[in-house]
Motif scaffolding. Structure first.
Motif, short mmCIF file in Angstrom:
data_model
loop_
_atom_site.label_atom_id
_atom_site.label_comp_id
_atom_site.label_asym_id
_atom_site.label_seq_id
_atom_site.Cartn_x
_atom_site.Cartn_y
_atom_site.Cartn_z
N ALA A 40 -11.04 5.23 -7.49
CA ALA A 40 -10.72 5.16 -6.06
C ALA A 40 -9.51 4.30 -5.77
O ALA A 40 -9.04 4.25 -4.62
CB ALA A 40 -11.92 4.61 -5.29
N ALA A 41 -8.97 3.62 -6.78
CA ALA A 41 -7.79 2.77 -6.57
C ALA A 41 -6.54 3.32 -7.23
O ALA A 41 -5.46 2.77 -7.04
CB ALA A 41 -8.07 1.36 -7.09
N CYS A 42 -6.65 4.39 -8.01
CA CYS A 42 -5.49 4.85 -8.77
C CYS A 42 -4.50 5.60 -7.88
O CYS A 42 -4.84 6.09 -6.80
CB CYS A 42 -5.93 5.73 -9.94
N VAL A 43 -3.25 5.70 -8.36
CA VAL A 43 -2.20 6.41 -7.64
C VAL A 43 -1.49 7.34 -8.64
O VAL A 43 -0.57 6.93 -9.34
CB VAL A 43 -1.18 5.45 -7.01
N PRO A 44 -1.92 8.60 -8.75
CA PRO A 44 -1.29 9.52 -9.69
C PRO A 44 0.13 9.88 -9.24
O PRO A 44 0.43 9.86 -8.04
CB PRO A 44 -2.19 10.76 -9.65
N ILE A 45 0.98 10.19 -10.21
CA ILE A 45 2.39 10.50 -9.90
C ILE A 45 2.80 11.83 -10.53
O ILE A 45 3.62 11.87 -11.45
CB ILE A 45 3.32 9.36 -10.36
N THR B 182 0.86 -1.18 0.00
CA THR B 182 0.00 0.00 0.00
C THR B 182 0.90 1.23 0.00
O THR B 182 2.01 1.20 0.55
CB THR B 182 -0.94 0.05 1.22
N VAL B 183 0.42 2.30 -0.63
CA VAL B 183 1.19 3.53 -0.72
C VAL B 183 0.28 4.73 -0.48
O VAL B 183 -0.95 4.63 -0.56
CB VAL B 183 1.86 3.68 -2.12
N TYR B 184 0.89 5.87 -0.20
CA TYR B 184 0.13 7.12 -0.10
C TYR B 184 -0.56 7.37 -1.44
O TYR B 184 -0.02 7.01 -2.50
CB TYR B 184 1.10 8.25 0.24
N PRO B 185 -1.75 7.98 -1.45
CA PRO B 185 -2.51 8.11 -2.70
C PRO B 185 -1.82 8.89 -3.82
O PRO B 185 -2.18 8.73 -4.99
CB PRO B 185 -3.78 8.82 -2.26
N VAL B 186 -0.86 9.74 -3.49
CA VAL B 186 -0.14 10.52 -4.50
C VAL B 186 1.33 10.13 -4.46
O VAL B 186 1.97 10.20 -3.40
CB VAL B 186 -0.28 12.04 -4.28
N LEU C 264 7.95 14.62 3.73
CA LEU C 264 6.52 14.95 3.68
C LEU C 264 5.65 13.71 3.85
O LEU C 264 4.54 13.79 4.40
CB LEU C 264 6.18 15.61 2.34
N GLY C 265 6.13 12.58 3.37
CA GLY C 265 5.34 11.35 3.45
C GLY C 265 5.13 10.65 2.12
O GLY C 265 4.44 9.62 2.07
N TYR C 266 5.72 11.17 1.03
CA TYR C 266 5.69 10.42 -0.23
C TYR C 266 6.38 9.07 0.01
O TYR C 266 7.46 9.00 0.61
CB TYR C 266 6.46 11.16 -1.32
N ASN C 267 5.77 8.00 -0.49
CA ASN C 267 6.42 6.69 -0.33
C ASN C 267 6.33 5.84 -1.59
O ASN C 267 6.41 4.61 -1.54
CB ASN C 267 5.86 5.94 0.87
#
Length: 335
Positions: free
Chosen positions: A270-275, A12-16, A46-49
């Motif tokens: 709701a499942a995507c992770v934009p970069i 699992t990762v932070y949403p962004v 900041l918390g990007y992972n």
């Protein structure tokens, strides 16, 4: 309350997440190395992972920077990189032959100073090599412990299904934003069906979906937007009316335009992770905080209507660039 993490393969990762291309490639000259290193450290602070790079970014220099800068912090984030889109000297090439994929992976591991890459994408389809053969090599890399998860980039539903039949695909990366909604044709639904995380790149529309986007006349000579029709005249100006209306919505919500654009992608899937990528420390923070922005159904409907695919002027790629990808196109784009 922090936003809920999102699933990416077995993790699992932070949403962004953070796209790292901009630091060496794409929109101008490379960022000063000390500044780039400071931005990477601030991202983790900041918390990007979830950090995304590729062999081709800076012709290997982007991977080298991340490897050197974050070697002591590797346990804090999931590292993605990409193969197939390679370089010979400073010449770009596409090579998805199994042996080439394995050789590229070894080189990326060395530059990243890692024993294993968390997520390894095929950056582009190779029309000369069946996807099944390429995926066989990716599966071998998983078995050997060189990579943990397999991803695809800029491919459509057909190739996704063929690849997934050989080995599970954990992520599909493609351009997705208010300006570029092609994944809604088929690949987004296929990802949901197969349990593949969709990873939108350029969710801020290559900088267009911002409070003060640069005009084409201000692009650096090394800026790749110079060859992308939608970001040049006359289309840049023709799309200004859409942007101004979206900026007004952002103003009403008290957020930046880029935050609105990222929040829209997060709400669409709701499942995507934009970069999103950036070289700005302020934008780095703004993009991270976009995950805290909740958009109402009325705002989503207004944005969907405003940015209907037919309303956005100009193709996203030149004919040559479009020929190098396998993403679906709308019927009006093909006419």
């Amino acid at each position: 309350m922090s936003p809920a993490p999102r699933k990416l393969g077995s993790d699992t990762v932070y949403p962004v997440g953070l796209g790292c291309m901009n630091l060496h490639h794409g929109y101008g000259p490379p960022t000063d190395e000390a500044d780039a290193a400071a931005l990477l450290h601030e991202a983790l602070d900041l918390g990007y992972n979830f950090l995304d790079t590729a062999t081709i970014y800076g012709f290997g220099r982007n991977e080298t920077l991340i490897g050197k800068t974050l070697k002591a912090r590797q346990g804090e984030f999931l590292q993605a990189s990409k193969c197939v889109l390679l370089f010979d000297g400073k010449k770009r090439m596409i090579d998805a032959r199994p042996d080439s994929i394995k050789t590229a992976c070894e080189a990326s591991l060395k530059r990243l100073q890692r024993e294993t890459i968390d997520l390894y994408y095929m950056h582009r389809p190779d029309p000369k090599v069946p996807i099944e053969d390429s995926m066989g090599a990716m599966a071998d890399l998983v078995k050997e412990g060189k990579i943990r998860m397999v991803g695809l980039s800029e491919m459509g539903e057909g190739l996704l299904r063929r690849a997934h039949a050989v080995h599970p695909v954990s992520a599909m990366q493609s351009e997705y934003s208010l300006l570029t909604r092609n994944p809604e044709i088929a690949v987004l639904d296929a990802c949901r069906e197969l349990g593949v995380t969709f990873v939108p790149f350029s969710p801020v529309g290559r900088g267009y979906l911002a409070d003060n986007p640069p005009a084409p006349a201000d692009y650096h000579e090394a800026d790749m937007r110079r060859i992308f029709p939608r970001w040049t005249e006359p289309y840049w100006t023709q799309n200004q009316a859409l942007l101004k209306q979206a900026q007004a919505i952002a103003g009403d919500l008290g957020c930046t335009m880029s935050q609105l654009a990222i929040a829209w992608t997060l709400a669409k899937d709701a499942a995507c992770v934009p970069i999103p990528g950036t070289t700005s420390r302020q934008h780095l923070k703004d993009n991270f905080l976009a995950a805290d922005l909740s958009l109402s159904s009325d705002v989503m409907a207004a944005l969907d209507t405003l940015f209907q695919p037919e309303a956005v002027k100009g193709p996203r790629y030149s004919p040559a660039a479009q020929a190098s990808v396998d993403t679906e196109q709308f019927a009006f784009e093909l006419s």
